[in-house]
Design a protein around this motif. Structure first.
Motif, mmCIF file in Angstrom:
data_model
loop_
_atom_site.group_PDB
_atom_site.id
_atom_site.type_symbol
_atom_site.label_atom_id
_atom_site.label_comp_id
_atom_site.label_asym_id
_atom_site.label_seq_id
_atom_site.Cartn_x
_atom_site.Cartn_y
_atom_site.Cartn_z
ATOM 1 N N PRO A 27 0.794 -1.242 0.000
ATOM 2 C CA PRO A 27 0.000 0.000 0.000
ATOM 3 C C PRO A 27 0.824 1.288 0.000
ATOM 4 N N GLU A 28 1.968 1.286 0.715
ATOM 5 C CA GLU A 28 2.725 2.546 0.857
ATOM 6 C C GLU A 28 3.872 2.660 -0.148
ATOM 7 N N ALA A 70 3.793 3.830 -11.003
ATOM 8 C CA ALA A 70 2.556 3.376 -10.348
ATOM 9 C C ALA A 70 2.688 3.610 -8.851
ATOM 10 N N VAL A 71 1.554 3.726 -8.158
ATOM 11 C CA VAL A 71 1.607 3.938 -6.698
ATOM 12 C C VAL A 71 0.699 2.943 -5.982
ATOM 13 N N GLY A 72 1.068 2.583 -4.753
ATOM 14 C CA GLY A 72 0.264 1.675 -3.939
ATOM 15 C C GLY A 72 -1.012 2.357 -3.438
ATOM 16 N N SER A 73 -1.912 1.561 -2.865
ATOM 17 C CA SER A 73 -3.261 2.045 -2.549
ATOM 18 C C SER A 73 -3.273 3.129 -1.458
ATOM 19 N N HIS A 74 -2.277 3.186 -0.561
ATOM 20 C CA HIS A 74 -2.274 4.197 0.508
ATOM 21 C C HIS A 74 -1.390 5.397 0.216
ATOM 22 N N VAL A 75 -0.783 5.434 -0.968
ATOM 23 C CA VAL A 75 0.120 6.543 -1.297
ATOM 24 C C VAL A 75 -0.707 7.804 -1.520
ATOM 25 N N THR A 127 9.452 3.377 -0.693
ATOM 26 C CA THR A 127 8.273 3.733 0.101
ATOM 27 C C THR A 127 8.052 5.245 0.003
ATOM 28 N N GLU A 128 6.794 5.664 0.113
ATOM 29 C CA GLU A 128 6.449 7.074 -0.113
ATOM 30 C C GLU A 128 7.211 8.020 0.822
ATOM 31 N N ASP A 129 7.456 7.589 2.068
ATOM 32 C CA ASP A 129 8.086 8.490 3.040
ATOM 33 C C ASP A 129 9.494 8.922 2.634
ATOM 34 N N ARG A 130 10.110 8.216 1.711
ATOM 35 C CA ARG A 130 11.469 8.590 1.313
ATOM 36 C C ARG A 130 11.517 9.313 -0.032
ATOM 37 N N VAL A 131 10.348 9.490 -0.655
ATOM 38 C CA VAL A 131 10.305 10.111 -1.987
ATOM 39 C C VAL A 131 10.279 11.635 -1.869
#
Ligand SMILES: NC(=O)c1ccc[n+]([C@@H]2O[C@H](COP(=O)([O-])OP(=O)(O)OC[C@H]3O[C@@H](n4cnc5c(N)ncnc54)[C@H](O)[C@@H]3O)[C@@H](O)[C@H]2O)c1
Ligand SMILES: [Zn+2]
Ligand SMILES: [Zn+2]
Length: 344
Positions: A27-28, A70-75, A127-131
């Motif tokens: 998801p993330e 592409a992104v996961g469902s919680h991004v 993971t989104e937190d590092r983007v």
């Protein structure tokens, strides 16, 4: 997809591995297509088997830009098609440093491209937190310069307020150059950079760091006197990673000053404890960066407050990864950053 894998020192192979698929994203997670990879000094050490903390085989690549596939469902904030980069730090989130927010010095830190697989392949998952999102005006090569620039952002935050200070950066490689540029943006009164390579000092002047000392032609002390007159310097950044460079900073800095250590030393240096004690110096470590440093670096490159363009010496295609290392080997200090063009 293609992947460049370093099987053992000096033996890098391009091979085919299965594509990473968007349907497998957690998801993330974010699936990205790698565009440019910058090669840095640490990569070169790994390539030659001279890095103390990198097991083989290893996929290298930790300074890069990419496009979101592409992104996961919680991004939440990252969308398909965006230009991005990401921090290569895998941290545990549970140790003392992590819990107090100093995750860049995580007790269990794994850096992608060293202790964890890096990005030298067509697709990668982060993971989104590092983007960090890159402004559309930025080129992919500028995007790959965010990583070394973030080192400059962090180290100049490790120092106490630089406003009005005289600052000397010892070492004018990519890192020293970017540290010096950040010191200027943080309001230092005078920023001086030193090196033994005239080519690198010329690059510094191209980046508006006007005060340079070539310590192979003029002594450090004479150079400082020529530029600062009777004034001293209060902050030093060691960005060469050699004994001489550390020595002149420790010996010459004004009493009560701060020396920030960026260098990674092939030979463990000695430090003159007489100066450290009697001059009441502060010697401060600086390790990579935190997320806000990455964001600041991306912003300041986008707004051209930090210049990175003239630091890029040459591009190689992905298939020419080995040639890039040969070129770096042959050119020594007559080049700065080499870029691998993974996708166009
Ligand atoms: N702390 C961190 O987070 C971090 C991150 C990246 C790199 N590093 C380290 O920072 C250092 C600089 O990185 P880089 O990529 O710019 O390396 P680099 O090798 O390209 O630059 C080092 C520069 O120091 C110069 N130099 C050599 N002897 C000198 C002397 N006596 N006085 C002044 N300059 C001298 C060299 O000519 C060279 O231009 C390296 O040790 C690297 O491993 C630290
Ligand atoms: Zn690097
Ligand atoms: Zn941790």
């Amino acid at each position: 997809m293609r992947q460049a894998i370093l099987l053992k020192p000096g033996k890098l192979e391009i091979r085919q591995v299965p594509d990473l698929l968007s349907e497998n994203l957690k998801p993330e997670e974010v699936l990205i297509r790698i565009m440019r990879i910058g090669v840095c000094g640490s990569d070169i050490h790994v390539y030659h088997g001279q890095h103390p903390a990198t097991p083989y085989p290893v996929v290298q690549g930790h300074e890069y830009s990419a496009i979101v596939e592409a992104v996961g469902s919680h991004v939440k904030n990252i969308k398909t098609g965006m230009k991005v980069t990401a921090r290569p730090q895998l941290v545990c989130g549970a140790c003392g440093p992590c819990l107090r927010g100093q995750y860049n010095a995580c007790q269990n830190l794994k850096v992608q491209g060293f202790q964890a697989p890096g990005v030298a392949q067509d697709l990668f998952v982060v993971t989104e937190d590092r983007v960090v999102i890159l402004d559309n005006s930025m080129s992919f090569e500028q995007g790959a310069m965010v990583e070394p620039a973030a080192v400059g952002a962090h180290s100049t935050r490790r120092a106490s307020n630089l406003k009005g200070k005289n600052v000397i950066v010892s070492g004018a490689g990519t890192i020293g150059n970017l540290v010096a540029q950040f010191a200027k943006t943080r309001g230092a009164k005078t920023v001086i950079i030193t090196d033994v390579s005239e080519f690198r000092l010329e690059k510094a002047r191209e980046c508006n760091i006007e005060n340079t000392i070539n310590v192979s032609k003029e002594s450090f002390e004479d150079g400082v006197g020529r530029i600062l007159g009777s004034e001293g310097f209060q902050t030093g950044f060691e960005a060469a990673g050699v004994q001489d460079s550390l020595d002149v900073l420790i010996k010459n800095i004004e009493k009560g000053g701060e020396v920030i250590i960026l260098g990674v030393y092939a030979l463990n240096p000695t430090i003159n404890m007489f100066y450290l004690g009697e001059h009441e110096l502060n010697v401060i470590g600086s390790m990579m960066y935190k997320h806000e440093d990455y964001e600041e670096a991306a912003n300041l490159i986008a707004t051209r407050k930090i210049l990175s363009q003239s630091l890029i010496s040459r591009h190689f295609k992905f298939e020419e990864y080995n040639d890039a290392y040969k070129y770096i080997n042959n050119k020594g200090d007559r080049i700065m950053k080499v870029m691998i063009d993974v996708n166009d």
